[in-house]
Design a protein around this motif. Structure first.
Motif, short mmCIF file in Angstrom:
data_model
loop_
_atom_site.label_atom_id
_atom_site.label_comp_id
_atom_site.label_asym_id
_atom_site.label_seq_id
_atom_site.Cartn_x
_atom_site.Cartn_y
_atom_site.Cartn_z
N VAL A 91 0.84 -1.20 0.00
CA VAL A 91 0.00 0.00 0.00
C VAL A 91 0.87 1.25 0.00
O VAL A 91 0.67 2.19 -0.78
CB VAL A 91 -0.94 0.00 1.22
CG1 VAL A 91 -1.66 1.34 1.35
CG2 VAL A 91 -1.95 -1.14 1.12
N ALA A 92 1.86 1.27 0.89
CA ALA A 92 2.73 2.45 1.01
C ALA A 92 3.48 2.74 -0.28
O ALA A 92 3.69 3.91 -0.64
CB ALA A 92 3.72 2.24 2.16
N ALA A 93 3.87 1.70 -0.99
CA ALA A 93 4.66 1.88 -2.21
C ALA A 93 3.89 2.60 -3.30
O ALA A 93 4.48 3.12 -4.25
CB ALA A 93 5.14 0.53 -2.73
N THR A 94 2.57 2.66 -3.18
CA THR A 94 1.76 3.41 -4.16
C THR A 94 1.62 4.88 -3.77
O THR A 94 1.13 5.68 -4.57
CB THR A 94 0.35 2.81 -4.29
OG1 THR A 94 -0.39 3.03 -3.08
CG2 THR A 94 0.41 1.32 -4.58
N LEU A 95 2.05 5.22 -2.55
CA LEU A 95 1.77 6.56 -2.01
C LEU A 95 3.00 7.40 -1.74
O LEU A 95 2.92 8.63 -1.79
CB LEU A 95 0.97 6.42 -0.71
CG LEU A 95 -0.39 5.72 -0.83
CD1 LEU A 95 -0.96 5.44 0.56
CD2 LEU A 95 -1.35 6.56 -1.65
N VAL A 96 4.12 6.76 -1.41
CA VAL A 96 5.32 7.51 -1.06
C VAL A 96 6.48 7.09 -1.96
O VAL A 96 6.37 6.15 -2.74
CB VAL A 96 5.70 7.32 0.43
CG1 VAL A 96 4.60 7.84 1.33
CG2 VAL A 96 6.01 5.86 0.75
N GLU A 97 7.59 7.80 -1.82
CA GLU A 97 8.69 7.64 -2.76
C GLU A 97 9.62 6.47 -2.47
O GLU A 97 10.41 6.07 -3.32
CB GLU A 97 9.52 8.94 -2.79
CG GLU A 97 8.80 10.13 -3.40
CD GLU A 97 7.92 10.88 -2.43
OE1 GLU A 97 7.44 11.97 -2.81
OE2 GLU A 97 7.69 10.40 -1.29
N LYS A 98 9.54 5.92 -1.25
CA LYS A 98 10.46 4.85 -0.89
C LYS A 98 9.86 4.02 0.23
O LYS A 98 9.14 4.56 1.08
CB LYS A 98 11.81 5.47 -0.44
CG LYS A 98 12.91 4.49 -0.06
CD LYS A 98 14.14 5.29 0.37
CE LYS A 98 15.25 4.42 0.92
NZ LYS A 98 16.37 5.23 1.46
N VAL A 99 10.12 2.72 0.22
CA VAL A 99 9.73 1.86 1.33
C VAL A 99 10.97 1.19 1.89
O VAL A 99 11.91 0.89 1.16
CB VAL A 99 8.69 0.79 0.93
CG1 VAL A 99 7.37 1.43 0.55
CG2 VAL A 99 9.21 -0.07 -0.21
N ARG A 100 10.96 0.97 3.19
CA ARG A 100 12.05 0.25 3.84
C ARG A 100 11.50 -1.06 4.37
O ARG A 100 10.49 -1.07 5.10
CB ARG A 100 12.64 1.09 4.97
CG ARG A 100 13.80 0.41 5.72
CD ARG A 100 13.33 -0.36 6.92
NE ARG A 100 14.43 -0.95 7.66
CZ ARG A 100 14.28 -1.74 8.70
NH1 ARG A 100 13.08 -2.06 9.12
NH2 ARG A 100 15.32 -2.23 9.32
N VAL A 101 12.11 -2.18 3.97
CA VAL A 101 11.69 -3.49 4.45
C VAL A 101 12.86 -4.19 5.11
O VAL A 101 14.02 -3.95 4.79
CB VAL A 101 11.12 -4.36 3.32
CG1 VAL A 101 9.88 -3.73 2.71
CG2 VAL A 101 12.16 -4.62 2.23
N ASN A 102 12.53 -5.08 6.05
CA ASN A 102 13.53 -5.85 6.78
C ASN A 102 13.52 -7.28 6.22
O ASN A 102 12.49 -7.95 6.25
CB ASN A 102 13.17 -5.86 8.27
CG ASN A 102 14.18 -6.58 9.13
OD1 ASN A 102 14.97 -7.39 8.65
ND2 ASN A 102 14.18 -6.28 10.42
N PRO A 103 14.64 -7.76 5.71
CA PRO A 103 14.67 -9.13 5.15
C PRO A 103 14.15 -10.19 6.09
O PRO A 103 13.51 -11.16 5.66
CB PRO A 103 16.17 -9.34 4.85
CG PRO A 103 16.70 -7.98 4.64
CD PRO A 103 15.95 -7.09 5.58
N GLY A 104 14.39 -10.01 7.39
CA GLY A 104 13.95 -11.00 8.35
C GLY A 104 12.44 -11.18 8.40
O GLY A 104 11.94 -12.20 8.88
N ASN A 105 11.70 -10.18 7.88
CA ASN A 105 10.24 -10.25 7.93
C ASN A 105 9.62 -10.82 6.65
O ASN A 105 8.40 -10.91 6.54
CB ASN A 105 9.67 -8.85 8.20
CG ASN A 105 10.15 -8.28 9.51
OD1 ASN A 105 10.40 -7.09 9.62
ND2 ASN A 105 10.35 -9.12 10.52
N TYR A 106 10.44 -11.18 5.69
CA TYR A 106 9.92 -11.77 4.45
C TYR A 106 10.29 -13.25 4.35
O TYR A 106 10.20 -13.85 3.29
CB TYR A 106 10.46 -11.03 3.23
CG TYR A 106 9.58 -9.88 2.82
CD1 TYR A 106 8.57 -10.04 1.88
CD2 TYR A 106 9.74 -8.63 3.39
CE1 TYR A 106 7.76 -8.98 1.50
CE2 TYR A 106 8.93 -7.56 3.02
CZ TYR A 106 7.94 -7.75 2.08
OH TYR A 106 7.14 -6.70 1.72
#
Length: 377
Positions: A91-106
């Motif tokens: 959702v955020a990736a459609t609204l803001v310029e950058k997303v930060r994700v943590n590999p441990g959560n995928y």
């Protein structure tokens, strides 16, 4: 040198200035409070504003925050901070310029599993690619950048089984995610190796950069020491970790993490960048600690000089106690203020004295007048 990527209207990497960022600490659902804090951060020098999005509702509210900032004339790029909710990232990736994700959560949750066969290890990597594909597609369509943020202490069981909770494990986790993204032809990536332990942060970042370069990758690097604390300790830990890597030529954006209001982080960040010569935003002062040879009040003089020359960005000024070491130790200064006897000061341009034995009561003003006149010529 890293590749350049675009984060909204901001270019990161590839020889661009090292960018300074910070993170709000307001409730993301409180649009007004988050906007007001973001504006204060930008006023203090923040160039990317990160906002937590712990769930889908918070991610959706990033759109309202963005709209209000734009209405207030602020075009700062926003970064959605995602931890445990991949759907919020989409959702955020459609609204803001950058997303930060943590590999441990995928990754798969394999609580208590201590060993993985090669097949199990590779199968999970394949599933990671499948889980990431939706987010990657959205980022590609919306030209959204992504930071892969590896954190010490939140590595997957799969990585822990092979490498332990080590810099090697942190670096390998990020490399695997880089390869997942590259396999799907997505390259608007930034990477970070975060730890509250300065040595772990430095070692893991150096190791990741080595691995990345060996594979022909050149992605920008985000630097920061997590949970650094507050006050002097927080500032010193941040300076030690971030500064060491910047001196290695590593780092395209930095965040100083302090347990203080976020706008307090920006002056520290710029001080670190100035100290290592990565980004010059203020004058530089070379001042000796003084000793028994100093025959004027050097501490008061330095304070006055700093106050009256703070507008001279990039100028190096030496403030030295005496002529024994003064001219030599301030050799790379543009101008010098050196004690030359009891209550007397000699001014220098480079290594050449230009005005001798000035009374200390007049010397600071004489220095400022000389510098400003000289810079106009």
């Amino acid at each position: 040198m890293s590749r350049q990527i675009k984060i909204g209207n901001l270019t990161l990497g590839g020889g661009e200035p090292v960018r300074v960022q910070s993170m709000t600490n307001t409730d993301t659902m409180d649009t007004r409070a988050t906007v007001e804090q973001a504006l204060r951060m930008v006023e203090a020098g923040c160039e990317l504003v990160r906002i937590t999005a712990p769930d889908i509702r918070a991610a959706e509210n990033l759109g309202r925050i963005k709209e209000e900032l734009l209405r207030r004339g602020c075009e700062v790029p926003l970064v959605a901070d995602i931890h445990f909710n991949p759907k919020a990232a989409e959702v955020a990736a459609t609204l803001v310029e950058k997303v930060r994700v943590n590999p441990g959560n995928y990754t798969d949750r394999n609580i208590g599993k201590l060993e993985f066969t090669d097949q199990e290890y590779n199968d999970e990597l394949k599933r990671i690619g499948e889980r990431m594909s939706s987010l990657i597609d959205i980022c590609k369509r919306h030209h959204t950048a992504m930071r892969i943020g590896t954190n010490h202490g939140s590595l997957s069981e799969r990585i822990m089984s092979r490498y332990g909770n080590t810099p090697e494990g942190m670096a390998q986790s990020a490399i695997e995610f880089a390869q997942v993204c590259e396999e799907q032809d997505y390259h608007d990536l930034v990477f970070s190796m975060k730890a509250s332990n300065v040595k772990v942060m430095v070692d893991s970042t150096r190791l990741f950069v080595q691995k990345m370069h060996a594979l022909g990758m050149d992605y920008p690097i985000h630097l920061g020491v997590t949970e650094a604390g507050d006050g002097m300790q927080g500032r010193l830990k941040s300076a030690a970790g971030i500064g060491a890597l910047l001196l290695d030529g590593i780092g395209d954006t930095i965040r100083v993490s302090l347990t203080e209001d976020p706008e307090a982080e920006m002056p520290v960040a710029y001080d670190i960048l100035q100290a290592v010569g990565a980004r010059i935003t203020q004058p530089e002062y070379i001042a000796c600690p003084s000793c028994g040879r100093t025959q004027y009040d050097i501490q008061t003089a330095l304070r006055e000089i700093k106050e009256k020359t703070k507008h001279l960005v990039g100028v190096k000024i030496g403030v030295m106690g005496c002529i024994v070491n003064g001219p030599g130790e301030m050799a790379d200064a543009d101008y010098g203020y050196v004690g030359s006897g009891h209550g007397k000061i000699t001014l220098y341009k480079g290594k050449e004295s230009v005005k001798r034995d000035i009374d200390q009561r007049d010397a600071v003003d004489e220095l400022v007048k000389f510098i400003e006149k000289d810079r106009k010529q």
